[in-house]
Scaffold this motif. Sequence first.
Motif, short mmCIF file in Angstrom:
data_model
loop_
_atom_site.label_atom_id
_atom_site.label_comp_id
_atom_site.label_asym_id
_atom_site.label_seq_id
_atom_site.Cartn_x
_atom_site.Cartn_y
_atom_site.Cartn_z
N PHE A 176 -9.32 -12.71 -6.37
CA PHE A 176 -9.06 -14.12 -6.10
C PHE A 176 -7.57 -14.43 -5.93
CE2 PHE A 176 -8.62 -13.93 -10.69
CZ PHE A 176 -7.61 -14.84 -10.95
N LEU A 177 -6.70 -13.44 -6.20
CA LEU A 177 -5.26 -13.65 -6.04
C LEU A 177 -4.71 -13.03 -4.76
CD1 LEU A 177 -3.87 -13.01 -9.65
CD2 LEU A 177 -4.24 -15.21 -8.52
N GLN A 178 -5.58 -12.50 -3.91
CA GLN A 178 -5.09 -11.78 -2.74
C GLN A 178 -4.27 -12.66 -1.80
OE1 GLN A 178 -8.42 -9.88 -0.86
NE2 GLN A 178 -8.53 -8.25 -2.37
N VAL A 179 -4.63 -13.94 -1.70
CA VAL A 179 -3.92 -14.83 -0.79
C VAL A 179 -2.46 -14.99 -1.20
CG1 VAL A 179 -4.56 -16.92 -2.07
CG2 VAL A 179 -4.04 -17.07 0.36
N PHE A 180 -2.17 -14.83 -2.49
CA PHE A 180 -0.80 -15.01 -2.97
C PHE A 180 0.05 -13.76 -2.77
CE2 PHE A 180 -3.52 -17.79 -5.61
CZ PHE A 180 -3.02 -19.00 -5.18
N GLY A 181 -0.51 -12.71 -2.22
CA GLY A 181 0.27 -11.53 -1.90
C GLY A 181 0.98 -11.63 -0.57
N HIS A 182 0.60 -12.63 0.26
CA HIS A 182 1.23 -12.78 1.56
C HIS A 182 2.61 -13.43 1.39
CE1 HIS A 182 -2.56 -11.62 3.22
NE2 HIS A 182 -3.18 -12.67 2.72
N SER A 183 3.46 -13.18 2.36
CA SER A 183 4.81 -13.72 2.30
C SER A 183 5.31 -13.99 3.70
CB SER A 183 5.74 -12.73 1.59
OG SER A 183 5.76 -11.49 2.27
N LYS A 184 6.47 -14.68 3.77
CA LYS A 184 7.10 -14.93 5.05
C LYS A 184 7.72 -13.63 5.58
CE LYS A 184 9.87 -18.23 3.75
NZ LYS A 184 10.84 -19.33 3.82
N SER A 185 8.29 -13.72 6.78
CA SER A 185 8.87 -12.54 7.40
C SER A 185 10.02 -11.96 6.59
CB SER A 185 9.35 -12.87 8.82
OG SER A 185 10.31 -13.93 8.78
N ASN A 186 10.70 -12.81 5.84
CA ASN A 186 11.82 -12.32 5.03
C ASN A 186 11.40 -11.93 3.62
OD1 ASN A 186 11.26 -14.86 4.08
ND2 ASN A 186 13.40 -15.52 3.93
N GLY A 187 10.12 -11.92 3.37
CA GLY A 187 9.63 -11.48 2.07
C GLY A 187 9.41 -12.57 1.07
N GLU A 188 9.64 -13.83 1.41
CA GLU A 188 9.48 -14.93 0.45
C GLU A 188 7.99 -15.23 0.22
OE1 GLU A 188 11.75 -16.59 -1.41
OE2 GLU A 188 12.95 -14.91 -0.71
N PRO A 189 7.53 -15.23 -1.02
CA PRO A 189 6.11 -15.50 -1.31
C PRO A 189 5.81 -17.01 -1.29
CG PRO A 189 7.30 -15.01 -3.33
CD PRO A 189 8.30 -14.86 -2.23
N THR A 190 5.46 -17.51 -0.12
CA THR A 190 5.30 -18.96 0.06
C THR A 190 4.14 -19.49 -0.76
OG1 THR A 190 6.15 -18.69 2.30
CG2 THR A 190 5.05 -20.77 1.77
N TRP A 191 2.96 -18.87 -0.61
CA TRP A 191 1.78 -19.38 -1.33
C TRP A 191 1.96 -19.23 -2.84
CZ3 TRP A 191 -1.30 -22.41 1.17
CH2 TRP A 191 -1.48 -22.25 2.54
N ALA A 192 2.57 -18.16 -3.26
CA ALA A 192 2.81 -17.97 -4.70
C ALA A 192 3.78 -19.03 -5.22
CB ALA A 192 3.36 -16.57 -4.95
N LEU A 193 4.77 -19.43 -4.40
CA LEU A 193 5.70 -20.47 -4.80
C LEU A 193 4.99 -21.81 -4.97
CD1 LEU A 193 8.56 -21.51 -5.35
CD2 LEU A 193 8.86 -21.76 -2.88
N LEU A 194 4.05 -22.11 -4.07
CA LEU A 194 3.31 -23.38 -4.18
C LEU A 194 2.46 -23.40 -5.44
CD1 LEU A 194 2.22 -23.91 -0.46
CD2 LEU A 194 4.06 -25.06 -1.70
N LEU A 195 1.78 -22.30 -5.74
CA LEU A 195 0.98 -22.25 -6.97
C LEU A 195 1.88 -22.36 -8.20
CD1 LEU A 195 -1.77 -21.84 -8.33
CD2 LEU A 195 -1.33 -19.38 -8.30
N THR A 196 3.01 -21.70 -8.17
CA THR A 196 3.95 -21.78 -9.29
C THR A 196 4.41 -23.22 -9.51
OG1 THR A 196 4.69 -19.53 -8.85
CG2 THR A 196 6.13 -20.91 -10.18
N ALA A 197 4.71 -23.92 -8.43
CA ALA A 197 5.14 -25.32 -8.56
C ALA A 197 4.03 -26.18 -9.14
CB ALA A 197 5.59 -25.85 -7.19
N ALA A 198 2.78 -25.91 -8.73
CA ALA A 198 1.64 -26.70 -9.25
C ALA A 198 1.46 -26.47 -10.74
CB ALA A 198 0.37 -26.33 -8.48
N ILE A 199 1.55 -25.21 -11.19
CA ILE A 199 1.41 -24.93 -12.62
C ILE A 199 2.60 -25.49 -13.39
CG2 ILE A 199 1.22 -23.08 -14.32
CD1 ILE A 199 -0.16 -21.38 -12.20
N CYS A 200 3.77 -25.40 -12.80
CA CYS A 200 4.97 -25.95 -13.44
C CYS A 200 4.84 -27.46 -13.63
CB CYS A 200 6.18 -25.61 -12.61
SG CYS A 200 7.76 -25.91 -13.42
N GLU A 201 4.19 -28.12 -12.67
CA GLU A 201 3.97 -29.56 -12.79
C GLU A 201 3.08 -29.89 -13.97
OE1 GLU A 201 3.94 -33.66 -11.99
OE2 GLU A 201 5.33 -32.03 -11.47
#
Length: 1054
Positions: free
Chosen positions: A523-548
């Motif tokens: 269920f975490l596979q989608v968070f393994g994707h990243s931008k072309s420069n290696g930035e984990p975009t989806w993981a950053l969004l989930l992190t921000a939601a949990i941080c909230e």
Amino acid sequence: MSQTLRLCPSSHRISNIPDILKHCSNKILHLVYIVPLNYNSMLYVLNHLAAPCLYSQDEMDSTPMVSSLLNKLANYTNITQGAVEHEEAESEDGIQRVTGPQMGTFIGVFLPCMQNILGVILFLRLTWIVGTAGIVEALAIVFMCCSCTMLTAISMSAIATNGVVPAGGSYYMISRALGPEFGGAVGLCFYLGTTFAGSMYILGTMEIFLTYIMPNAAVFKAETGEPTGMQNNMRIYGTCCLVIMTLVVFVGVKYVNKLALVFLSCVMLSIMAIYAGVIQSAIKPPNSPVCLLGNRTLQNSRFDKCLKTELINNVTTPTQLWKLFCEGGIENATCDEYFTHNNLTEIQAVPGLLSGVISDNMWGHYGQYRAIVEKEGQSSERASDNTNDISYYVLNDITTFFTLLVGIYFPSVTGIMAGSNRSGDLRDPQRSIPTGTIMAIATTSIIYLSCVVLFGACIEGVVLRDKYGESVKGTLAVATLAWPSSWVIVIGSFFSCCGAGLQSLTGAPRILQAIARDGIMPFLQVFGHSKSNGEPTWALLLTAAICEIGILIGSLDHVAPILSMLFLMCYLFVNLACAVQTLLRTPNWRPRFKFYHWSLSFLGMSLSLSLMFVSSWYYALVAILFSGCMYKYIEYRGAEKEWGDGIRGLSLNAAQYALIKLEEAPPHTKNWRPQLLVLLKLDSDLGVKHPRLLSFTSQLKAGKGLTIVCSVLEGTYMARENIKAAMAKEKTKGFCHVVVSSNQRDGFSHLIQSAGLGGMKHNAVLMAWPSNWKQAESSLSWKNFIETVRETTAAHQALLVAKNIDTFPTNQDRLAEGTIDVWWIVHDGGLLMLLPFLLRQHKVWRRCKMRIFTVAQMDDNSIQMKKDLQMFLYHLRLDAKVEVVEMHAGDISAFTYEKTLVMEQRSQMLKQMQLSKTERGREAQLIHDRNTKSHATLNDKATPTSDRVHMTWTKEKLSSERNRHREAHMTVRDIFNMKPDQTNVRRMHTAVKLNEVVVNKSQGAQLVLLNMPGPPKNKGGDENYMEFLEVLTEGLDRVLLVRGSSREVITIYS
């Protein structure tokens, strides 16, 4: 192929060497290369020219040259916890060059650990902890927490120096040391801990901003002692701050990394200001007055003078403080009773290092929620009226106790993984990680311990317990001690918390990305994707939601214990990983860091677990439950990973120890359970012929005990995966064993003799009845079956034969009603009565009732037999219905006689057919011998006569040869005129009579268990034995033939 290779120094350069090398492997080539004599050019030519000319290209692909391998290992790099996974630069010739790691111990490990350890708790809560717990207990809290992190750092150093640690730090170390289940569960704890750390730092930033920098910016006005308004302000501003920080991390995280030194400078300057203030207080204490009414501490934000009245132009005038407690003028004033009876006292917030205030702050001053902060030893007169307004005093915003302070303080010592997370950027991580981490922990521990003593020695107790500095005009308590200005601490702590929050939002998504890319949690596979420069975009969004979520809690004091639990879980398993690896002494456990011991790791693990329950037992249970759920999820749904982890090694050691202990003595009757060897047959496509046999195995065993599912193949080993797939489909827990043999008979014999290991050997064999043995062209099926029966009997093993196995229920079926009938003809050690009990433990057979039938002869007392059997079952604690069946020895019927005759005629015809085949084979051999007679004569001349073989005839051989000739000359007429053997007639009579009784009583039963008669000692009657068993079970749907192992398997004793 001939080649010439000449290397000589020259200024000439060949520009297109690879194109020339293409012809090396398939053409005769004589080349003279004039190249510069330097290491790189020689290495290139040697790798690409000399080797392919000696070895084939396929061999080079699979086994590269040693020089090439060493070159790759020397330039190894890994994903760091920074902005870009690999900092690659494209040169003009298109060759990518990876920038090598350059940081040393101080820059790469020591400073990042210092920055992560020192932070919000030091500036916002340490003074309050010292004032509440006292110096002694505060030192105990700091010592316990720092000891925990120091022990964890020692274990972490051993793990980190046992190989290269890529990004993910703690997650990578634990997962590779303890396996994917533990690694994934604790990795999620580490990720959530880092995420909630971001929440804590943002809440700390907002607390500094709203309380000490811009109090007027608050949207909700907080009443004294009521935290609701303050929490709402923290939620609003914290959410806005989170959005800004997330955008900064998303757009330009490289600037965050560049600003790390600025944020670290703020921390260092703030700490230096504290120590400078301590020295200044010993020379000249600062002027920071605190107003006391009696022994109660007043908020001095609403008045400017600590006086009830003042003399202005010779007129006594009430002060602002008077107006807070009194109504009306001086002559007719109505004042608060406590205000009237007690005097005002002004004391200094920072008496100084030499003032002796340390004795007053030595012991704790815990208080209840909304309790007034009071100074001990100050004179005070209690008021009789309890309805006084307490909103003007400094109050406790929470109920304080020792364990709460432990949970709030512990996040201040986290951050020790910062060095291991940056191992890819280090010049020598094997040396830098242990040295830098331990030095950082030692330095911060000294800072914390000294601050506890210095705060208690310099600052007044009521100011220490004043969490928000309300008694010193809203100034941060530690800032009152700072030199040259309190704003150094306020601004420094503000930027320190901002930087720490940004670092958390930068690091947490990469930890989640590392977990997702391992593929252990689908269920975490989608968070393994990243931008072309290696930035984990989806993981950053989930992190921000949990941080909230953490920000919506709205209180740093409530978020800190959550953070403590998550990091303590992580540290616990780091220590466990080191202890397990050390105790197992695995060959790959060769850490360069030598100053570790399993006892230190065990002590760190125990201390981590103790601190979890000390700080908050319910949070500890939630953290353990969460980790346990993640462990089971990865075990059930996660991808199978083999990382050579310590848990596997621990399992091997435990299995070895258990096997040795089991072999020391045979198992007691109370511990006996069927350890099954399941003999499977495969079809022509190597598929399982009777999958229901596996279903019955799982129903009989319910996952308990040993199960070995095996099969015999003739000439191929490819069916093992098919059997394992069938076992998984039928939910059969056990081991799969495939034996390749020249014939199935020998293969099954080898399995019966050698399957299992040590004390974990099978004691029972389960197999299916050869259903089409009569119609089969070859007699191998039933002959192999009978030989298996004989071998299990000789090996003293039980035998279970399932007849009509394809009609048995699957694991998905549920038998709503019915009976399991046991026909107890002869005593077999109690196995017949134990098997139904085991079956009824499974949900398929749970609703079936158990019935036991026994057979009484004419001279038996059937009534007494029934009573004795019922008493026996009562002592065995078995719930079953007992019935005694009387069998009368009647005359042999014509049907029985005729059935026996047909059986013997069929047997004789099969022998005749077999003899005919043998004769035809002998005739073919005779023709072959005649054709080669001339060659044999020549060979006989060359061979001495002494080498001839002489046949010796024994009495048994002569008798068998005469019988063979007699049977060979028996005609069809003789077969049809033969008379049946009387022994066979009697056996057939018994089988028919018993079958009539069984069918009469148990035809509607869900399962019938019968004693299985033994095979005849004379192999000449084997086919008759098969016929007897067919007659015995005729007309029954599901039958389990049971043959005991000649030992007791059930007992009436406890």
